[in-house]
Structures are given as C-alpha cells and as structure tokens.
Write a protein that holds these residues in place. Sequence first.
Motif, PDB file in Angstrom:
ATOM      1  N   ILE A 247       0.838  -1.202   0.000  1.00 20.28           N
ATOM      2  CA  ILE A 247       0.000   0.000   0.000  1.00 20.28           C
ATOM      3  C   ILE A 247       0.873   1.253   0.000  1.00 20.28           C
ATOM      4  O   ILE A 247       0.624   2.215  -0.744  1.00 20.28           O
ATOM      5  N   ALA A 248       1.911   1.253   0.844  1.00 19.19           N
ATOM      6  CA  ALA A 248       2.828   2.393   0.877  1.00 19.19           C
ATOM      7  C   ALA A 248       3.497   2.579  -0.488  1.00 19.19           C
ATOM      8  O   ALA A 248       3.676   3.702  -0.966  1.00 19.19           O
ATOM      9  N   ALA A 249       3.862   1.468  -1.118  1.00 24.94           N
ATOM     10  CA  ALA A 249       4.511   1.533  -2.425  1.00 24.94           C
ATOM     11  C   ALA A 249       3.556   2.026  -3.501  1.00 24.94           C
ATOM     12  O   ALA A 249       3.947   2.775  -4.404  1.00 24.94           O
ATOM     13  N   LEU A 250       2.295   1.616  -3.426  1.00 24.50           N
ATOM     14  CA  LEU A 250       1.301   2.104  -4.384  1.00 24.50           C
ATOM     15  C   LEU A 250       1.136   3.620  -4.269  1.00 24.50           C
ATOM     16  O   LEU A 250       0.980   4.320  -5.280  1.00 24.50           O
ATOM     17  N   GLU A 251       1.174   4.129  -3.059  1.00 25.67           N
ATOM     18  CA  GLU A 251       1.104   5.577  -2.875  1.00 25.67           C
ATOM     19  C   GLU A 251       2.303   6.254  -3.546  1.00 25.67           C
ATOM     20  O   GLU A 251       2.162   7.249  -4.271  1.00 25.67           O
TER      21      GLU A 251
ATOM     22  N   THR B  45      -7.023  -6.340   8.543  1.00 26.93           N
ATOM     23  CA  THR B  45      -6.061  -5.812   9.510  1.00 26.93           C
ATOM     24  C   THR B  45      -6.211  -4.301   9.625  1.00 26.93           C
ATOM     25  O   THR B  45      -6.031  -3.585   8.640  1.00 26.93           O
ATOM     26  N   PRO B  46      -6.543  -3.788  10.811  1.00 25.76           N
ATOM     27  CA  PRO B  46      -6.757  -2.342  10.975  1.00 25.76           C
ATOM     28  C   PRO B  46      -5.575  -1.489  10.519  1.00 25.76           C
ATOM     29  O   PRO B  46      -5.771  -0.424   9.932  1.00 25.76           O
ATOM     30  N   ALA B  47      -4.353  -1.945  10.770  1.00 29.98           N
ATOM     31  CA  ALA B  47      -3.184  -1.157  10.381  1.00 29.98           C
ATOM     32  C   ALA B  47      -3.101  -1.005   8.864  1.00 29.98           C
ATOM     33  O   ALA B  47      -2.734   0.062   8.354  1.00 29.98           O
ATOM     34  N   VAL B  48      -3.453  -2.055   8.144  1.00 30.50           N
ATOM     35  CA  VAL B  48      -3.429  -1.998   6.681  1.00 30.50           C
ATOM     36  C   VAL B  48      -4.556  -1.098   6.178  1.00 30.50           C
ATOM     37  O   VAL B  48      -4.373  -0.289   5.264  1.00 30.50           O
ATOM     38  N   GLN B  49      -5.724  -1.216   6.785  1.00 34.57           N
ATOM     39  CA  GLN B  49      -6.838  -0.340   6.424  1.00 34.57           C
ATOM     40  C   GLN B  49      -6.461   1.131   6.636  1.00 34.57           C
ATOM     41  O   GLN B  49      -6.736   1.986   5.786  1.00 34.57           O
ATOM     42  N   ALA B  50      -5.832   1.395   7.767  1.00 36.22           N
ATOM     43  CA  ALA B  50      -5.454   2.770   8.082  1.00 36.22           C
ATOM     44  C   ALA B  50      -4.424   3.300   7.082  1.00 36.22           C
ATOM     45  O   ALA B  50      -4.467   4.465   6.689  1.00 36.22           O
ATOM     46  N   ARG B  51      -3.498   2.418   6.670  1.00 38.95           N
ATOM     47  CA  ARG B  51      -2.479   2.858   5.694  1.00 38.95           C
ATOM     48  C   ARG B  51      -3.115   3.138   4.346  1.00 38.95           C
ATOM     49  O   ARG B  51      -2.723   4.091   3.648  1.00 38.95           O
ATOM     50  N   ALA B  52      -4.097   2.355   3.964  1.00 38.15           N
ATOM     51  CA  ALA B  52      -4.807   2.597   2.708  1.00 38.15           C
ATOM     52  C   ALA B  52      -5.587   3.907   2.785  1.00 38.15           C
ATOM     53  O   ALA B  52      -5.616   4.687   1.818  1.00 38.15           O
TER      54      ALA B  52
END
Length: 212
Positions: A161-165, A194-201
């Motif tokens: 997700i970070a890389a897609l950004e 996973t909440p952390a992944v949702q938050a990063r998205a």
Amino acid sequence: MGATVAELIRAVETADSKGAMIVAVNQLAAAQDVAAIPTLITVLGYNNPGAAVAAVDGLVALGHEAVPALLEQIDGYNYGARAWAIRAVALIGDPRALPVLLETTKEDFALSVRRAAARGLGTIDWAKLTSDQAVSSQREVLAVLIGAAQDQEWVVRYAAIAALEGLARALVKPETQKPPILACLDQVFHRDETPAVQARACRALEVLGEPS
C-alpha cells in the motif's frame, strides 16, 4: 589522520568476534568509498545480523554505484546474503533492480524479504529511465503491487500500500494508471481484515486526494 580504506578492510577481514566485526564494518561503511563495496557485500553473507545491517547502510549510502555488484550477489546461492542484498537495492531505488524486486515481491518465501522488495518498488528513481521505459515498467510494478496488496501476510500488504502511494505520485501516465491504484486502495480500506493496513490505505487515499 584516519585509517585508509585498505586498513579498514583489513580490520573487517581480521575481526575476531561478532562485536569487533560490527565495529569494523561500521567504520568501513562510514568511509563511503567505492573500494569498500566488495567487502561490504561479502559481509552480507556472514552470520552476523548487526554487521549486515551496517553493511547495508554503507551500501545504501554509496547508492547507484553499489547496484551492479549487489545484483551479482543476488544471483548467488547464499540466501542470507541474497536477502540482505535485496534490502539494499530496495532502499537505493535504482531501476536496474526492478526485475529482482518484482520477482521477489511475488515469489520469495520470506515475508520480511517480500516486504522489503515491495517497499522498494515504491521508491524507484524513475528519472533514470526514458519516458517509454518508465511507462512500461510502472505498468509491471502496478500489477505486482496490486497482487502484493492481497498477500497473506499483513506486513507485505502494508508495504504494498505504501509503495502504491509512492508509485501514484511518480506516474508518467497518471490518467491511465492512477485509477487502478485508487481502486485497489479503496478495496483494501473497505475489506482488509487488519486495521493497520486499512489505516495505511486510508492515509494513501487522503494523500492522493481521494478521501475514503
């Protein structure tokens, strides 16, 4: 007067304990001399994580000049050294590492290595490619990162997700390649377990001007 690079290399080669090795590698890395590259890469294969971290830091500081030798190491049979080398090339962001980063993100069995490779795909120095090369390569990276966003390990999904950004902000043709990135981020935000992944998205969508 400080030690010469040759003396610093000898200190690494003659270190008689793990602690001494870490100190010697840190000193060699701090020299930021291209002559240190072969020795720093050799250290990646030692069973000494502290020294390997110092060697990676030194190689990353040397940047693009270290990439050809690192790519040769990645082709070797020592998996530990290969994993550290992938971390280094991922942090450097040289597009010459794209093939190995793409393959590693898709196929490596170690989640930490997949994560490092995925992160590296978001920080490629696209200016080193022609416009046509960048468009083609970004298409490949996009496909692999969308796949990685569904990885079974949440840390890999987070890195993807970070890389897609990062990719979205560097697109040569955002009109065609940004929409699938936004769609992937939106799907992850609404469906990832996973909440952390949702938050990063969610953060990525906000950064890219598309509130979730």
